[in-house]
Design a protein around this motif. Sequence first.
Motif, PDB file in Angstrom:
ATOM      1  N   LYS A  49       8.214 -20.988  12.874  1.00 41.46           N
ATOM      2  CA  LYS A  49       7.176 -20.536  11.961  1.00 41.46           C
ATOM      3  C   LYS A  49       6.165 -19.652  12.682  1.00 41.46           C
ATOM      4  CE  LYS A  49       3.849 -22.116   8.532  1.00 41.46           C
ATOM      5  NZ  LYS A  49       3.084 -23.207   7.945  1.00 41.46           N
ATOM      6  N   VAL A  50       5.739 -18.603  11.998  1.00 43.94           N
ATOM      7  CA  VAL A  50       4.630 -17.776  12.474  1.00 43.94           C
ATOM      8  C   VAL A  50       3.486 -18.007  11.497  1.00 43.94           C
ATOM      9  CG1 VAL A  50       3.818 -15.448  12.969  1.00 43.94           C
ATOM     10  CG2 VAL A  50       6.217 -16.053  13.407  1.00 43.94           C
ATOM     11  N   ASP A  51       2.384 -18.554  11.996  1.00 41.77           N
ATOM     12  CA  ASP A  51       1.231 -18.871  11.148  1.00 41.77           C
ATOM     13  C   ASP A  51       0.048 -18.021  11.599  1.00 41.77           C
ATOM     14  OD1 ASP A  51      -1.053 -19.980   9.968  1.00 41.77           O
ATOM     15  OD2 ASP A  51      -0.174 -21.980   9.911  1.00 41.77           O
ATOM     16  N   LEU A  52      -0.221 -16.956  10.839  1.00 40.30           N
ATOM     17  CA  LEU A  52      -1.247 -16.004  11.264  1.00 40.30           C
ATOM     18  C   LEU A  52      -2.659 -16.472  10.936  1.00 40.30           C
ATOM     19  CD1 LEU A  52       0.581 -12.667  10.390  1.00 40.30           C
ATOM     20  CD2 LEU A  52       0.413 -13.816  12.597  1.00 40.30           C
TER      21      LEU A  52
ATOM     22  N   MET B   1      -9.597 -10.958   9.955  1.00 39.21           N
ATOM     23  CA  MET B   1      -8.353 -11.608   9.509  1.00 39.21           C
ATOM     24  C   MET B   1      -7.156 -10.957  10.188  1.00 39.21           C
ATOM     25  SD  MET B   1      -8.807 -14.150   7.413  1.00 39.21           S
ATOM     26  CE  MET B   1      -7.411 -14.302   6.305  1.00 39.21           C
ATOM     27  N   CYS B   2      -6.107 -11.707  10.292  1.00 35.59           N
ATOM     28  CA  CYS B   2      -4.969 -11.263  11.089  1.00 35.59           C
ATOM     29  C   CYS B   2      -3.677 -11.206  10.300  1.00 35.59           C
ATOM     30  CB  CYS B   2      -4.790 -12.200  12.281  1.00 35.59           C
ATOM     31  SG  CYS B   2      -6.143 -12.023  13.444  1.00 35.59           S
ATOM     32  N   GLU B   3      -3.782 -11.014   9.005  1.00 36.18           N
ATOM     33  CA  GLU B   3      -2.540 -10.945   8.249  1.00 36.18           C
ATOM     34  C   GLU B   3      -1.770  -9.675   8.606  1.00 36.18           C
ATOM     35  OE1 GLU B   3      -5.639 -11.364   6.979  1.00 36.18           O
ATOM     36  OE2 GLU B   3      -6.016  -9.514   5.937  1.00 36.18           O
ATOM     37  N   ALA B   4      -0.489  -9.703   8.307  1.00 33.73           N
ATOM     38  CA  ALA B   4       0.399  -8.625   8.737  1.00 33.73           C
ATOM     39  C   ALA B   4       1.091  -7.978   7.538  1.00 33.73           C
ATOM     40  CB  ALA B   4       1.455  -9.168   9.691  1.00 33.73           C
ATOM     41  N   SER B   5       1.557  -6.760   7.781  1.00 34.50           N
ATOM     42  CA  SER B   5       2.450  -6.117   6.820  1.00 34.50           C
ATOM     43  C   SER B   5       3.878  -6.363   7.272  1.00 34.50           C
ATOM     44  CB  SER B   5       2.175  -4.610   6.758  1.00 34.50           C
ATOM     45  OG  SER B   5       0.875  -4.378   6.255  1.00 34.50           O
ATOM     46  N   VAL B   6       4.738  -6.683   6.313  1.00 34.12           N
ATOM     47  CA  VAL B   6       6.122  -6.993   6.645  1.00 34.12           C
ATOM     48  C   VAL B   6       7.032  -5.880   6.127  1.00 34.12           C
ATOM     49  CG1 VAL B   6       8.015  -8.640   6.347  1.00 34.12           C
ATOM     50  CG2 VAL B   6       5.666  -9.471   6.597  1.00 34.12           C
ATOM     51  N   TYR B   7       7.889  -5.405   7.007  1.00 33.14           N
ATOM     52  CA  TYR B   7       8.819  -4.326   6.686  1.00 33.14           C
ATOM     53  C   TYR B   7      10.253  -4.788   6.902  1.00 33.14           C
ATOM     54  CZ  TYR B   7       4.645  -1.428   7.374  1.00 33.14           C
ATOM     55  OH  TYR B   7       3.389  -0.900   7.296  1.00 33.14           O
ATOM     56  N   THR B   8      11.143  -4.288   6.077  1.00 34.38           N
ATOM     57  CA  THR B   8      12.558  -4.418   6.408  1.00 34.38           C
ATOM     58  C   THR B   8      13.046  -3.089   6.947  1.00 34.38           C
ATOM     59  OG1 THR B   8      13.181  -3.853   4.136  1.00 34.38           O
ATOM     60  CG2 THR B   8      13.118  -6.190   4.695  1.00 34.38           C
ATOM     61  N   VAL B   9      14.011  -3.177   7.849  1.00 33.99           N
ATOM     62  CA  VAL B   9      14.638  -1.968   8.368  1.00 33.99           C
ATOM     63  C   VAL B   9      16.127  -2.058   8.073  1.00 33.99           C
ATOM     64  CG1 VAL B   9      15.182  -0.608  10.409  1.00 33.99           C
ATOM     65  CG2 VAL B   9      12.948  -1.666  10.187  1.00 33.99           C
ATOM     66  N   ARG B  10      16.617  -1.084   7.367  1.00 25.60           N
ATOM     67  CA  ARG B  10      18.039  -1.001   7.086  1.00 25.60           C
ATOM     68  C   ARG B  10      18.466   0.444   7.314  1.00 25.60           C
ATOM     69  NH1 ARG B  10      21.537  -3.712   2.751  1.00 25.60           N
ATOM     70  NH2 ARG B  10      19.646  -4.731   2.038  1.00 25.60           N
ATOM     71  N   ASN B  15      11.055  -0.153   5.108  1.00 29.98           N
ATOM     72  CA  ASN B  15      10.480  -0.343   3.775  1.00 29.98           C
ATOM     73  C   ASN B  15       9.464  -1.468   3.791  1.00 29.98           C
ATOM     74  OD1 ASN B  15      12.125   1.487   1.989  1.00 29.98           O
ATOM     75  ND2 ASN B  15      13.772   0.311   2.944  1.00 29.98           N
ATOM     76  N   LEU B  16       8.292  -1.202   3.238  1.00 32.37           N
ATOM     77  CA  LEU B  16       7.262  -2.228   3.151  1.00 32.37           C
ATOM     78  C   LEU B  16       7.651  -3.237   2.077  1.00 32.37           C
ATOM     79  CD1 LEU B  16       4.401  -3.244   3.931  1.00 32.37           C
ATOM     80  CD2 LEU B  16       3.523  -1.802   2.097  1.00 32.37           C
ATOM     81  N   VAL B  17       7.716  -4.524   2.447  1.00 29.27           N
ATOM     82  CA  VAL B  17       8.087  -5.520   1.439  1.00 29.27           C
ATOM     83  C   VAL B  17       6.919  -6.406   1.025  1.00 29.27           C
ATOM     84  CG1 VAL B  17      10.546  -5.602   1.936  1.00 29.27           C
ATOM     85  CG2 VAL B  17       9.020  -7.068   3.222  1.00 29.27           C
ATOM     86  N   MET B  18       5.945  -6.589   1.936  1.00 29.65           N
ATOM     87  CA  MET B  18       4.812  -7.432   1.560  1.00 29.65           C
ATOM     88  C   MET B  18       3.651  -7.161   2.518  1.00 29.65           C
ATOM     89  SD  MET B  18       4.992 -11.563   0.847  1.00 29.65           S
ATOM     90  CE  MET B  18       4.165 -12.218  -0.601  1.00 29.65           C
ATOM     91  N   GLU B  19       2.443  -7.143   1.954  1.00 29.07           N
ATOM     92  CA  GLU B  19       1.244  -6.955   2.774  1.00 29.07           C
ATOM     93  C   GLU B  19       0.449  -8.262   2.818  1.00 29.07           C
ATOM     94  OE1 GLU B  19      -0.321  -2.526   2.449  1.00 29.07           O
ATOM     95  OE2 GLU B  19      -0.143  -3.417   0.466  1.00 29.07           O
ATOM     96  N   ASN B  20      -0.500  -8.315   3.716  1.00 33.71           N
ATOM     97  CA  ASN B  20      -1.409  -9.468   3.817  1.00 33.71           C
ATOM     98  C   ASN B  20      -0.672 -10.788   4.020  1.00 33.71           C
ATOM     99  OD1 ASN B  20      -3.764  -7.828   3.239  1.00 33.71           O
ATOM    100  ND2 ASN B  20      -3.025  -7.770   1.122  1.00 33.71           N
ATOM    101  N   VAL B  21       0.403 -10.715   4.790  1.00 28.98           N
ATOM    102  CA  VAL B  21       1.231 -11.900   5.016  1.00 28.98           C
ATOM    103  C   VAL B  21       0.599 -12.783   6.098  1.00 28.98           C
ATOM    104  CG1 VAL B  21       3.495 -12.685   5.862  1.00 28.98           C
ATOM    105  CG2 VAL B  21       3.330 -10.769   4.261  1.00 28.98           C
ATOM    106  N   VAL B  22       0.544 -14.070   5.816  1.00 29.27           N
ATOM    107  CA  VAL B  22      -0.049 -15.003   6.787  1.00 29.27           C
ATOM    108  C   VAL B  22       0.959 -16.007   7.330  1.00 29.27           C
ATOM    109  CG1 VAL B  22      -2.386 -14.817   5.899  1.00 29.27           C
ATOM    110  CG2 VAL B  22      -0.851 -16.533   4.927  1.00 29.27           C
ATOM    111  N   ASP B  51       4.773  -8.047  15.770  1.00 28.00           N
ATOM    112  CA  ASP B  51       3.871  -7.262  16.604  1.00 28.00           C
ATOM    113  C   ASP B  51       2.445  -7.523  16.136  1.00 28.00           C
ATOM    114  OD1 ASP B  51       2.280  -5.285  17.774  1.00 28.00           O
ATOM    115  OD2 ASP B  51       3.942  -3.872  17.851  1.00 28.00           O
ATOM    116  N   LEU B  52       1.727  -8.352  16.886  1.00 25.22           N
ATOM    117  CA  LEU B  52       0.387  -8.770  16.460  1.00 25.22           C
ATOM    118  C   LEU B  52      -0.680  -7.737  16.788  1.00 25.22           C
ATOM    119  CD1 LEU B  52       0.581 -12.558  17.366  1.00 25.22           C
ATOM    120  CD2 LEU B  52       0.941 -11.475  15.146  1.00 25.22           C
TER     121      LEU B  52
END
Lengths: 62, 62
Positions: A49-52, B1-10, B15-22, B51-52
């Motif tokens: 788990k990654v808990d930000l 705050m330290c939330e992240a943007s999550v991308y998929t690479v294909r 492609n951005l799939v979700m922002e503000n991910v915790v 990548d934090l």
Amino acid sequence: MCEASVYTVRDGERNLVMENVVSIRPEGEKVILVDIFGDQKVLAAKIEKVDLLEHEVILCSG
Amino acid sequence: MCEASVYTVRDGERNLVMENVVSIRPEGEKVILVDIFGDQKVLAAKIEKVDLLEHEVILCSG
């Protein structure tokens, strides 16, 4: 800054393995950690788990 | 705050799939994402890199 503390959990016991981690990269059966100083650790483990919010990364090993 | 943007690479395309991910949690062949609002996404993907410094999580799928 958003660096995290990385813990391994084995048999329900949590151990701190690295602080101030900025990069976590799975590589096959291992996980490569890099901290703010550029120091690197390679562990035979998987990301559980990654808990930000808590600035924590939990790895499971064994 | 330290939330992240999550991308998929294909095929090298990001492609951005979700922002503000915790929270990012691998579960078998899937990855479960939770954002600051408690919204959840489940993707058939694996974590490629967290990548934090960049506040980015890269998943690989396909």
